[in-house]
Design a protein around this motif. Structure first.
Motif, short mmCIF file in Angstrom:
data_model
loop_
_atom_site.label_atom_id
_atom_site.label_comp_id
_atom_site.label_asym_id
_atom_site.label_seq_id
_atom_site.Cartn_x
_atom_site.Cartn_y
_atom_site.Cartn_z
N LEU A 1 0.83 -1.20 0.00
CA LEU A 1 0.00 0.00 0.00
C LEU A 1 0.86 1.26 0.00
CD1 LEU A 1 -2.89 -0.99 2.45
CD2 LEU A 1 -2.73 -1.31 -0.02
N LYS A 2 2.05 1.19 0.61
CA LYS A 2 2.97 2.33 0.56
C LYS A 2 3.43 2.60 -0.87
CE LYS A 2 4.83 1.82 5.24
NZ LYS A 2 6.04 1.44 6.06
N GLU A 3 3.57 1.54 -1.66
CA GLU A 3 3.92 1.72 -3.07
C GLU A 3 2.78 2.37 -3.83
OE1 GLU A 3 5.13 -1.89 -4.94
OE2 GLU A 3 6.40 -2.52 -3.26
N TRP A 4 1.55 1.94 -3.53
CA TRP A 4 0.39 2.44 -4.25
C TRP A 4 0.06 3.88 -3.89
CZ3 TRP A 4 -3.73 -2.08 -3.79
CH2 TRP A 4 -3.30 -3.17 -4.53
N MET A 5 0.14 4.21 -2.60
CA MET A 5 -0.30 5.54 -2.14
C MET A 5 0.57 5.97 -0.96
SD MET A 5 -4.03 4.27 -0.83
CE MET A 5 -4.22 2.61 -0.18
N PRO A 6 1.79 6.38 -1.25
CA PRO A 6 2.73 6.73 -0.18
C PRO A 6 2.23 7.85 0.73
CG PRO A 6 3.54 7.43 -2.34
CD PRO A 6 2.40 6.53 -2.59
N LEU A 7 1.57 8.84 0.16
CA LEU A 7 1.09 9.97 0.96
C LEU A 7 0.06 9.53 1.99
CD1 LEU A 7 1.62 13.06 0.97
CD2 LEU A 7 -0.45 13.30 -0.43
N VAL A 8 -0.77 8.55 1.61
CA VAL A 8 -1.83 8.05 2.48
C VAL A 8 -1.26 7.17 3.60
CG1 VAL A 8 -3.88 6.56 2.55
CG2 VAL A 8 -3.58 8.19 0.67
N MET A 9 -0.20 6.45 3.31
CA MET A 9 0.35 5.51 4.29
C MET A 9 1.38 6.14 5.22
SD MET A 9 -1.33 2.78 3.85
CE MET A 9 -0.36 1.64 4.85
N GLU A 10 1.99 7.22 4.79
CA GLU A 10 3.05 7.85 5.58
C GLU A 10 2.50 8.40 6.90
OE1 GLU A 10 5.04 11.83 4.58
OE2 GLU A 10 6.36 10.33 3.69
N GLY A 11 3.10 8.02 8.00
CA GLY A 11 2.69 8.52 9.31
C GLY A 11 1.50 7.81 9.91
N ARG A 12 1.04 6.74 9.27
CA ARG A 12 -0.14 6.01 9.77
C ARG A 12 0.28 5.15 10.95
NH1 ARG A 12 -5.14 5.51 7.71
NH2 ARG A 12 -4.50 6.73 5.90
N THR A 13 -0.35 5.36 12.10
CA THR A 13 0.03 4.65 13.33
C THR A 13 -1.03 3.66 13.81
OG1 THR A 13 -0.87 6.45 14.68
CG2 THR A 13 1.48 6.56 14.10
#
Length: 500
Positions: free
Chosen positions: A154-166
């Motif tokens: 999912l980080k490959e698909w949508m890095p902005l969405v996954m970044e910082g997700r806790t």
């Protein structure tokens, strides 16, 4: 000062994508017919069709989770998803025909390839998405869809969405690369330029004030020239009312029986728009989530890459609001004026039934900018308030009508209302709207010109090869059409595709 104009064959009210589509179809099917268009604003595509007034999604059910409800037995109902996708395929075919025929140009000016994704969080939602993926993947139009619940993928698909997700909750997404971003404002303007070349009379700054039936069966349309103040009377055999939220009041003026017991409820919209180019450049997809429990279908949150004025931008929303106006440029009296003796009971019944919607709208209106940012951070955890501003989107008037099972039912779709003799038709409602414009206008032709359909069928099939055919049941035809329209519209052009 008034002037009586000669009778014409067709009058189209409103210079949006619907009138543009119907006019373009008619000019191919009956080129000898005279067509006049009246628009109260100064140019085409300035209300609901405008690129800032809608999400710009080529709605094909590739990512919209509300088109695939879960049934009581736990299975996924994909009927509507197939239906919406097939409707969008009709639009792609007609646009391709116009490009191939050199009637409109530069398709990348209105349509671009863009991955469509669905994003869910929580064990039950992940299970739902996996079932949806399996059900849709068996259908030709959805082949190529990928599913993953692996955070690294999912980080490959949508890095902005996954970044910082806790969050420790399970998360999953589907991705399909055949999605599109559509600039319906640009498309509308292109279609009206084409219609002008075809000698269609287009009158801007002309407001339609009344429509009434004459004793000879023709419709008299009363029009005010907003520049000169002149009142004009135009007679016609056929009227199409495609004025977005302004269609309902004009339909009521016709007095046709089919206009009775119909009301409208206006809902306004807001989007957050990113003003930081570095953030915009890090996302390349339309990512749709799931509406919260109790929220209406119009509230489905989505994070959209958009291409407007050849510039990449990023929008999140929609956030609903309330205004009594039926159009962005309308009057605060629109809602009150739409209440008539024949629809007041219908409107009151809807008001009693839609208390949850009323509560939702009140909550949305009360949202502060920081509360909106909190909702955005469910998609982009690291979103900063200073990177985002607010843009006011268009007004949508949801149809209220009586059904066989219930009085005062709020409809969340697009609906054609027409006179029994086919001499007048109006388009009401909202999403999926513009994406299915060709299908909806074909429906207008079928209902209003049934005696012409046999004569027109060969030409329609030339323009729209899958007309009347189920693409879900004809995979070879679908793949042929998908490949040919992608080629003509430049959707396979490597220069348009942003690799992730």
């Amino acid at each position: 000062m008034s002037s009586i104009q000669k009778a014409t064959d067709v009058i189209l009210i409103g210079a949006g994508v619907m009138s543009a589509t119907l006019g373009s179809l008619l000019k191919q099917l009956a080129p000898e017919w005279e067509i006049k268009v009246f628009e109260k604003l100064s140019s085409a595509g300035e209300e609901s069709s405008n690129e800032w007034n809608n999400a710009g999604t080529g709605h094909a059910a590739l990512c919209e989770l509300n088109y695939t409800p879960e049934k009581a037995d736990g299975s996924i109902d994909i009927t509507k998803a197939i239906h919406v996708n097939e409707q969008f395929q009709l639009s792609r075919q007609f646009w391709s025909y116009l490009v191939k025929s050199d009637l409109i140009h530069n398709p990348q000016g209105f349509i671009r390839p863009l991955p469509h994704m669905s994003l869910v969080e929580g064990e039950n939602e992940v299970t739902f998405l996996k079932k949806r993926y399996k059900a849709l993947s068996a259908i030709p139009m959805f082949q190529g869809m990928k599913f993953s619940d692996d955070p690294e993928k999912l980080k490959e698909w949508m890095p902005l969405v996954m970044e910082g997700r806790t969050s420790t909750e399970p998360i999953a997404a589907t991705k399909i690369d055949s999605g599109t971003d559509v600039n319906f404002g640009a498309l509308t303007r292109m279609l009206f330029e084409h219609l002008e070349d075809q000698h269609v009379e287009i009158h801007y700054k002309h407001s339609v004030n009344d429509i009434k039936r004459e004793s000879d069966g023709l419709w008299e349309v009363k029009v005010k020239n907003l520049t000169t103040g002149t009142v004009e009377f135009h007679k016609t055999k056929f009227v199409f009312i495609g004025g977005g939220g302004g269609s309902l009041p004009l339909l009521q003026k016709t007095g046709i029986p089919e206009s009775k017991q119909i009301g409208g409820f206006p809902v306004s919209g807001l989007f957050l728009v990113c003003n930081n180019p570095e953030i915009v450049d890090r996302h390349h997809a339309k990512v749709y989530g799931k509406a919260k429990v109790g929220a209406p279908p119009m509230s489905v949150p989505h994070l959209d890459t958009r291409f407007i004025d050849n510039k990449k931008t990023l929008l999140f929303g929609p956030f609903a609001g309330f205004s009594p106006k039926f159009l962005k440029t309308g009057s605060n009296l629109d809602l009150i004026r739409s209440v008539k003796p024949d629809n007041i009971v219908t409107m009151l019944a809807a008001g009693m039934k839609e208390l949850d919607l009323t509560k939702y709208l009140i909550e949305q209106v009360m949202l502060s900018n920081e509360k909106r940012m909190e909702e955005l951070r469910e998609f982009i955890p690291n979103a900063k308030s200073e990177d985002w501003g607010v843009v006011v989107a268009g007004q949508r008037v949801q149809v209220i009508k009586d059904t066989e099972s219930s009085k005062g039912t709020l409809q969340f779709g697009t609906e054609v209302v027409h006179a029994s003799d086919g001499s007048v038709a109006a388009l009401l409602g909202a999403s999926p709207g513009a994406s299915t414009a060709v299908n909806v206008m074909l429906e207008v032709l079928e209902k209003c010109f049934p005696e012409k359909m046999f004569e027109w069928k060969d030409k329609i099939m030339e323009m729209i090869p899958s007309y009347g055919i189920s693409l879900a049941a004809n995979p070879e035809l679908f793949h042929e059409i998908q490949e040919s329209t992608a080629h003509v519209l430049g959707l396979n052009d490597k220069q348009q595709v942003h690799s992730m």
